[in-house]
Design a protein around this motif. Structure first.
Motif, PDB file in Angstrom:
ATOM      1  N   PHE A 231       0.852  -1.307  -0.091  1.00 37.58           N
ATOM      2  CA  PHE A 231      -0.023   0.008   0.069  1.00 37.58           C
ATOM      3  C   PHE A 231       0.771   1.303   0.053  1.00 37.58           C
ATOM      4  CE2 PHE A 231      -2.526  -3.379   1.788  1.00 37.58           C
ATOM      5  CZ  PHE A 231      -3.568  -3.301   1.277  1.00 37.58           C
ATOM      6  N   HIS A 232       0.597   2.441  -0.933  1.00 38.69           N
ATOM      7  CA  HIS A 232       1.115   3.475  -0.842  1.00 38.69           C
ATOM      8  C   HIS A 232       0.589   4.478   0.158  1.00 38.69           C
ATOM      9  CE1 HIS A 232       2.263   7.717  -2.302  1.00 38.69           C
ATOM     10  NE2 HIS A 232       3.437   6.775  -2.991  1.00 38.69           N
ATOM     11  N   PRO A 233       1.456   5.157   0.956  1.00 40.28           N
ATOM     12  CA  PRO A 233       0.969   6.005   2.235  1.00 40.28           C
ATOM     13  C   PRO A 233       0.091   7.148   1.734  1.00 40.28           C
ATOM     14  CG  PRO A 233       3.076   6.501   1.756  1.00 40.28           C
ATOM     15  CD  PRO A 233       2.878   5.330   0.950  1.00 40.28           C
ATOM     16  N   HIS A 234      -0.216   7.386   0.319  1.00 46.28           N
ATOM     17  CA  HIS A 234      -1.093   8.430  -0.169  1.00 46.28           C
ATOM     18  C   HIS A 234      -2.053   8.154  -1.121  1.00 46.28           C
ATOM     19  CE1 HIS A 234       1.085  11.486   2.090  1.00 46.28           C
ATOM     20  NE2 HIS A 234       2.418  11.130   1.771  1.00 46.28           N
ATOM     21  N   HIS A 235      -1.757   6.952  -1.798  1.00 49.18           N
ATOM     22  CA  HIS A 235      -2.446   6.573  -3.047  1.00 49.18           C
ATOM     23  C   HIS A 235      -3.526   5.588  -2.801  1.00 49.18           C
ATOM     24  CE1 HIS A 235      -0.847   9.784  -5.291  1.00 49.18           C
ATOM     25  NE2 HIS A 235       0.482   9.374  -5.144  1.00 49.18           N
ATOM     26  N   GLY A 236      -2.975   4.626  -1.638  1.00 53.61           N
ATOM     27  CA  GLY A 236      -3.889   3.606  -1.271  1.00 53.61           C
ATOM     28  C   GLY A 236      -3.268   2.209  -1.699  1.00 53.61           C
ATOM     29  N   ALA A 237      -4.361   1.313  -1.997  1.00 58.83           N
ATOM     30  CA  ALA A 237      -3.708  -0.023  -2.602  1.00 58.83           C
ATOM     31  C   ALA A 237      -3.227  -0.073  -4.158  1.00 58.83           C
ATOM     32  CB  ALA A 237      -4.801  -1.051  -2.310  1.00 58.83           C
ATOM     33  N   THR A 288     -13.165  -0.016 -12.308  1.00 59.16           N
ATOM     34  CA  THR A 288     -12.941  -1.019 -11.196  1.00 59.16           C
ATOM     35  C   THR A 288     -11.568  -1.056 -10.982  1.00 59.16           C
ATOM     36  OG1 THR A 288     -14.961  -2.294 -12.537  1.00 59.16           O
ATOM     37  CG2 THR A 288     -13.490  -3.353 -10.841  1.00 59.16           C
ATOM     38  N   ASN A 289     -10.919  -0.054 -10.310  1.00 54.20           N
ATOM     39  CA  ASN A 289      -9.722   0.245 -10.107  1.00 54.20           C
ATOM     40  C   ASN A 289      -9.554  -0.064  -8.501  1.00 54.20           C
ATOM     41  OD1 ASN A 289      -9.020   0.306 -12.821  1.00 54.20           O
ATOM     42  ND2 ASN A 289      -8.968   2.579 -12.809  1.00 54.20           N
ATOM     43  N   MET A 290      -8.457  -0.164  -7.942  1.00 56.29           N
ATOM     44  CA  MET A 290      -8.400  -0.272  -6.335  1.00 56.29           C
ATOM     45  C   MET A 290      -8.820   1.075  -5.808  1.00 56.29           C
ATOM     46  SD  MET A 290      -7.863  -3.211  -5.234  1.00 56.29           S
ATOM     47  CE  MET A 290      -8.224  -2.560  -3.758  1.00 56.29           C
ATOM     48  N   ASP A 291      -8.233   2.196  -6.470  1.00 57.74           N
ATOM     49  CA  ASP A 291      -8.531   3.583  -5.730  1.00 57.74           C
ATOM     50  C   ASP A 291      -9.980   3.913  -6.080  1.00 57.74           C
ATOM     51  OD1 ASP A 291      -8.651   4.145  -8.620  1.00 57.74           O
ATOM     52  OD2 ASP A 291      -7.138   5.680  -8.536  1.00 57.74           O
ATOM     53  N   ASN A 292     -10.864   3.005  -6.681  1.00 56.29           N
ATOM     54  CA  ASN A 292     -12.188   3.126  -6.529  1.00 56.29           C
ATOM     55  C   ASN A 292     -13.127   2.244  -5.921  1.00 56.29           C
ATOM     56  OD1 ASN A 292     -14.373   5.171  -7.450  1.00 56.29           O
ATOM     57  ND2 ASN A 292     -14.863   3.643  -9.365  1.00 56.29           N
ATOM     58  N   LEU A 293     -12.456   1.450  -5.112  1.00 54.34           N
ATOM     59  CA  LEU A 293     -13.158   0.421  -4.410  1.00 54.34           C
ATOM     60  C   LEU A 293     -13.374   0.516  -2.989  1.00 54.34           C
ATOM     61  CD1 LEU A 293     -12.100  -2.582  -6.211  1.00 54.34           C
ATOM     62  CD2 LEU A 293     -14.009  -1.197  -6.898  1.00 54.34           C
ATOM     63  N   ALA A 294     -14.429   0.097  -2.150  1.00 53.42           N
ATOM     64  CA  ALA A 294     -14.693  -0.083  -0.721  1.00 53.42           C
ATOM     65  C   ALA A 294     -15.703  -0.921  -0.631  1.00 53.42           C
ATOM     66  CB  ALA A 294     -15.275   1.304  -0.167  1.00 53.42           C
ATOM     67  N   PRO A 333     -14.153   8.913   9.542  1.00 51.27           N
ATOM     68  CA  PRO A 333     -13.434   7.904   9.140  1.00 51.27           C
ATOM     69  C   PRO A 333     -14.116   6.506   9.579  1.00 51.27           C
ATOM     70  CG  PRO A 333     -12.596   8.912  11.180  1.00 51.27           C
ATOM     71  CD  PRO A 333     -13.549   9.752  10.618  1.00 51.27           C
ATOM     72  N   MET A 334     -13.522   5.171   9.064  1.00 49.67           N
ATOM     73  CA  MET A 334     -14.224   3.990   9.311  1.00 49.67           C
ATOM     74  C   MET A 334     -14.211   3.533  10.768  1.00 49.67           C
ATOM     75  SD  MET A 334     -12.883   1.643   6.001  1.00 49.67           S
ATOM     76  CE  MET A 334     -11.255   1.917   6.852  1.00 49.67           C
ATOM     77  N   THR A 335     -15.170   3.148  11.351  1.00 45.50           N
ATOM     78  CA  THR A 335     -14.987   2.513  12.702  1.00 45.50           C
ATOM     79  C   THR A 335     -13.915   1.522  12.845  1.00 45.50           C
ATOM     80  OG1 THR A 335     -17.224   2.771  12.721  1.00 45.50           O
ATOM     81  CG2 THR A 335     -16.446   1.444  14.688  1.00 45.50           C
ATOM     82  N   THR A 336     -13.556   0.824  11.926  1.00 43.84           N
ATOM     83  CA  THR A 336     -12.392  -0.199  12.153  1.00 43.84           C
ATOM     84  C   THR A 336     -11.617   0.145  11.048  1.00 43.84           C
ATOM     85  OG1 THR A 336     -14.042  -1.943  12.711  1.00 43.84           O
ATOM     86  CG2 THR A 336     -11.693  -2.654  12.059  1.00 43.84           C
ATOM     87  N   PRO A 337     -10.238   0.455  11.719  1.00 45.49           N
ATOM     88  CA  PRO A 337      -9.229   0.895  10.729  1.00 45.49           C
ATOM     89  C   PRO A 337      -8.823  -0.132   9.985  1.00 45.49           C
ATOM     90  CG  PRO A 337      -8.489   0.565  13.083  1.00 45.49           C
ATOM     91  CD  PRO A 337      -9.903   0.495  13.121  1.00 45.49           C
ATOM     92  N   GLY A 338      -8.263   0.326   8.715  1.00 42.77           N
ATOM     93  CA  GLY A 338      -7.905  -0.611   7.548  1.00 42.77           C
ATOM     94  C   GLY A 338      -6.466  -0.643   7.537  1.00 42.77           C
ATOM     95  N   ALA A 339      -5.838  -0.802   6.318  1.00 40.63           N
ATOM     96  CA  ALA A 339      -4.437  -1.114   5.973  1.00 40.63           C
ATOM     97  C   ALA A 339      -3.998   0.137   6.183  1.00 40.63           C
ATOM     98  CB  ALA A 339      -4.114  -1.855   4.782  1.00 40.63           C
ATOM     99  N   MET A 340      -4.364   1.376   5.449  1.00 40.16           N
ATOM    100  CA  MET A 340      -3.842   2.647   5.417  1.00 40.16           C
ATOM    101  C   MET A 340      -3.590   3.175   6.681  1.00 40.16           C
ATOM    102  SD  MET A 340      -3.232   3.043   2.251  1.00 40.16           S
ATOM    103  CE  MET A 340      -2.790   4.635   2.176  1.00 40.16           C
ATOM    104  N   GLU A 341      -4.853   3.170   7.493  1.00 42.51           N
ATOM    105  CA  GLU A 341      -4.649   3.694   8.788  1.00 42.51           C
ATOM    106  C   GLU A 341      -3.771   2.916   9.782  1.00 42.51           C
ATOM    107  OE1 GLU A 341      -8.287   4.844   6.936  1.00 42.51           O
ATOM    108  OE2 GLU A 341      -7.391   2.703   7.251  1.00 42.51           O
ATOM    109  N   LEU A 342      -3.517   1.614   9.778  1.00 45.51           N
ATOM    110  CA  LEU A 342      -2.509   0.891  10.444  1.00 45.51           C
ATOM    111  C   LEU A 342      -1.293   1.119   9.865  1.00 45.51           C
ATOM    112  CD1 LEU A 342      -4.921  -2.408  10.933  1.00 45.51           C
ATOM    113  CD2 LEU A 342      -4.385  -0.633  12.721  1.00 45.51           C
ATOM    114  N   LEU A 343      -1.102   1.142   8.570  1.00 43.10           N
ATOM    115  CA  LEU A 343       0.229   1.234   8.201  1.00 43.10           C
ATOM    116  C   LEU A 343       0.784   2.534   8.235  1.00 43.10           C
ATOM    117  CD1 LEU A 343      -0.262  -0.874   5.108  1.00 43.10           C
ATOM    118  CD2 LEU A 343       1.170  -1.558   6.948  1.00 43.10           C
ATOM    119  N   PHE A 344       0.102   3.657   7.966  1.00 44.87           N
ATOM    120  CA  PHE A 344       0.475   5.002   7.952  1.00 44.87           C
ATOM    121  C   PHE A 344       0.185   5.926   8.916  1.00 44.87           C
ATOM    122  CE2 PHE A 344       0.536   2.886   3.569  1.00 44.87           C
ATOM    123  CZ  PHE A 344       2.123   2.648   3.570  1.00 44.87           C
ATOM    124  N   ASP A 345      -0.845   5.837   9.698  1.00 43.32           N
ATOM    125  CA  ASP A 345      -1.266   6.783  10.277  1.00 43.32           C
ATOM    126  C   ASP A 345      -0.856   6.578  11.848  1.00 43.32           C
ATOM    127  OD1 ASP A 345      -2.516   7.971   8.237  1.00 43.32           O
ATOM    128  OD2 ASP A 345      -4.841   7.182   8.854  1.00 43.32           O
TER     129      ASP A 345
END
Length: 345
Positions: A231-237, A288-294, A333-345
């Motif tokens: 995961f990139h710290p600014h652009h996501g997956a 259907t790209n990673m920066d457009n999915l949730a 923000p999301m209730t449960t932190p995901g990869a971006m929050e855990l890795l870079f925040d």
């Protein structure tokens, strides 16, 4: 006064507050006490006059319900000096009620007792009763996995789960252990601590809604092959695939890493039972790209405002962080932190 003005009414409306007037106007004693507590803090006598003056200025424009919430939280703080210090921090908050609660809980560091196994039953009402069961997350994850097998995704799940549980209890069947297939999100710093032998107490998030400690991670058998996602710290997956309506398996897997649960705040649906959602709708040109999915549960996927207007708000990903945008424009923000929050925040 319209509803927006009523909802945003701040501390100024309490300048001439009177308990007798409040009770005469038909307010409940509980509401009266809440308002009196705020009035005393901002207009009552105190030796912290400078702090009171500063707090009154900062509180301008803050909804009265948030001010009440602050004062309730401050009742747990022992000294007046600490209460004013924390109050001055909290009245700077502008945003959601939930965000204010999280900020207050960080500042008011009180130990939260861990839940213990429990099973409770309510009184009967119209021929129905409610059971509340608190037990180990792994056992209940196994049970949920079993109950969700075979339910119709196009109809509400709650009643189907209740019927499936009743049938399971009547038949006397045991609950098999579900194959442990959720994805474990491991920030690299925590991974290094775990493998250095100092990360036993690290808590890792899994996409089935459970957690595991660093010690449990080391002892779990993941098999001979380990999939790794970056995961990139600014652009996501990492962008894996484009050009089709439905996300492929790898994209769904990485989307669950970004959203270990439904991205709508306080939704308790884990990523194992969510749907992969286009942030910018496919019908509106979203790829259907990673920066457009949730990840969203079926209900919130259905009510999400694809045109970015509507009473349920919509999902966005500013700076690669999956976020719910409330109808008033507030980022939640999301209730449960995901990869971006855990890795870079």
């Amino acid at each position: 006064m319209n509803f927006s003005e009523f909802a945003a009414a701040g501390v100024g409306v309490l300048a001439d507050f009177s308990r007798d007037t409040a009770l005469a106007a038909g307010l409940s004693t509980t509401r009266m006490r809440d308002l009196a507590r705020v009035h005393h803090a901002y207009y009552g006598p105190t030796r912290f006059t400078r702090q009171q003056r500063d707090a009154l200025a900062l509180a301008e424009g803050m909804p009265i319900d948030q001010l009440i919430h602050i004062e309730k939280k401050l009742t747990r703080v022992a000294t007046a000096a600490d209460r004013w210090r924390i109050r001055l921090d909290l009245v700077r908050h502008r945003g959601s009620f939930r965000g204010l609660t999280k900020r207050a809980d960080r500042l008011i560091d009180l130990p939260t007792p861990a839940p213990t196994p429990a099973c409770r039953f309510s009184r009967s009402r119209d021929g129905m009763r409610t059971m509340t069961w608190t037990y180990t997350e792994r056992e209940l994850a196994d049970l949920e996995h079993l109950l969700r097998t075979g339910i119709d995704p196009n109809t509400p799940a709650a009643a189907q789960l209740a019927d499936a549980l009743a049938a399971l209890l009547r038949d006397g069947e045991t609950v098999p252990k579900a194959a442990f297939r959720p994805i474990v999100i491991v920030p690299i710093a925590d991974w290094m601590r775990i493998h250095a032998g100092t990360g036993d107490e690290v808590e890792l998030t899994c996409t089935d809604g459970t957690t595991m400690t660093g010690a449990q991670y080391l002892h779990h058998q993941f098999g001979d092959v380990l999939d790794v996602a970056a995961f990139h710290p600014h652009h996501g997956a990492v962008n894996l695939y484009r050009g089709q309506r439905f996300a492929n398996t790898k994209q769904k897997t990485m989307s669950k890493l970004l959203c270990p649960g439904c991205a709508f705040p306080d939704c308790k649906t884990s990523a194992e039972t969510t749907q992969t959602h286009h942030i910018t709708a496919w019908a509106h040109g979203g790829m259907t790209n990673m920066d457009n999915l949730a990840e969203l549960c079926p209900f919130h996927n259905g009510v999400n405002a694809d045109d970015r207007s509507g009473r349920f708000g919509y999902i966005d990903n500013p700076n690669g962080r999956i976020t719910w945008i409330a109808p008033n424009g507030t980022d939640i923000p999301m209730t449960t932190p995901g990869a971006m929050e855990l890795l870079f925040d």
